[in-house]
Design a protein around this motif. Structure first.
Motif, PDB file in Angstrom:
ATOM      1  N   LEU A 196       0.847  -1.186   0.000  1.00  0.00           N
ATOM      2  CA  LEU A 196       0.000   0.000   0.000  1.00  0.00           C
ATOM      3  C   LEU A 196       0.881   1.232   0.000  1.00  0.00           C
ATOM      4  N   GLY A 213      -3.502   4.182  -1.831  1.00  0.00           N
ATOM      5  CA  GLY A 213      -4.174   2.993  -2.312  1.00  0.00           C
ATOM      6  C   GLY A 213      -3.179   1.866  -2.523  1.00  0.00           C
ATOM      7  N   ALA A 218      -2.278   2.420  -7.724  1.00  0.00           N
ATOM      8  CA  ALA A 218      -2.024   3.844  -7.487  1.00  0.00           C
ATOM      9  C   ALA A 218      -0.814   4.392  -8.233  1.00  0.00           C
TER      10      ALA A 218
END
Length: 245
Positions: A196, A213, A218
């Motif tokens: 993440l 994200g 991301a």
């Protein structure tokens, strides 16, 4: 000659980041050196001037122009020469000034974290007495902006640079990695599986932009946002936190 040099951490963009100790130090300084970093970065100098004004100090404010690194040199040699030149410019800026007290420098973030102002100060001859006033770090600003803890419960944290992340990969035994000084989106060199990311730029400023994200989803969006923001402002300072799920 600089007898007393105060390095004052001013946070990452908000004048409210400056501590009460920092504001008092500005009021007590005799001279404040403010760097100018060239076209497109006037807002950085403007922020420093706003902080100086807000402090109510009567110190003399002297500007000096930041040198540019020589990209033709190897990294360590390039940075060393750059630091040498900055120290010379401090001294040149003060050569005609009457310094009857401490000289203060406003340091972005905190002087202790991925900042070389202390190392530059050690080049001064004679060596002044150095005082450090801590400030809000980019890491604190990032985790606060995303409302997340820096570490997992009892988990280790590694702070590194984009350059080291590209060269060494994910640090062994780290659950959380904070990456600073990364102009190349070095998170792209990692296997995104199970990672993440919490990313932020212009932290603490009105222009602050955030994104988070799963890294696999991301990465493209962060890179696009970063390119747009850099083109709009002419510069960007960002950092990010990576964590294994």
């Amino acid at each position: 000659m600089i007898e007393n040099l105060w390095l004052i951490g001013i946070g990452t963009g908000s004048p409210l980041h400056v501590t009460g100790e920092g504001m008092q130090a500005l009021r007590d300084a005799a001279v404040i050196l403010v760097p100018t970093k060239g076209a497109g970065k006037d807002d950085l100098a403007a922020l420093r001037h706003a902080i100086v004004t807000a402090s109510g100090t009567y110190a003399k404010v002297i500007a000096f122009e930041y040198p540019v690194r020589d990209p033709s040199l190897p990294y360590i040699e390039r940075v060393t020469a750059w630091h040498d030149e900055i120290a010379l410019r401090w001294q040149h800026a003060l050569k005609d000034a009457i310094v009857g007290g401490p000289v203060a420098l406003l340091v972005w973030g905190d002087p202790s974290l991925y900042d070389s102002t202390m190392r530059i100060a050690e080049r001064l001859d004679p060596l002044p007495k150095i005082r450090i006033v801590p400030g809000i770090t980019a890491i604190q600003a990032l985790t606060a902006a995303h409302a997340i803890p820096l570490n997992t419960l009892g988990g280790p944290v590694q702070i590194t640079t984009g350059r080291q992340l590209r060269a060494q990969g994910w640090p062994s035994r780290a659950e959380t990695v904070v990456v600073m000084l990364d102009s190349e989106c070095s998170f792209r060199t990692l296997d995104p599986e199970g990672l993440l990311i919490w990313w932020g730029a212009f932290l603490g400023m009105e222009e602050q932009v955030l994104f988070h994200g799963p890294l696999a989803e991301a990465a493209d969006q962060i890179e696009a946002i970063r390119q747009t923001a850099r083109a709009e402002h002419g510069w960007i300072m960002d950092t990010y936190l990576l964590r294994r799920t």
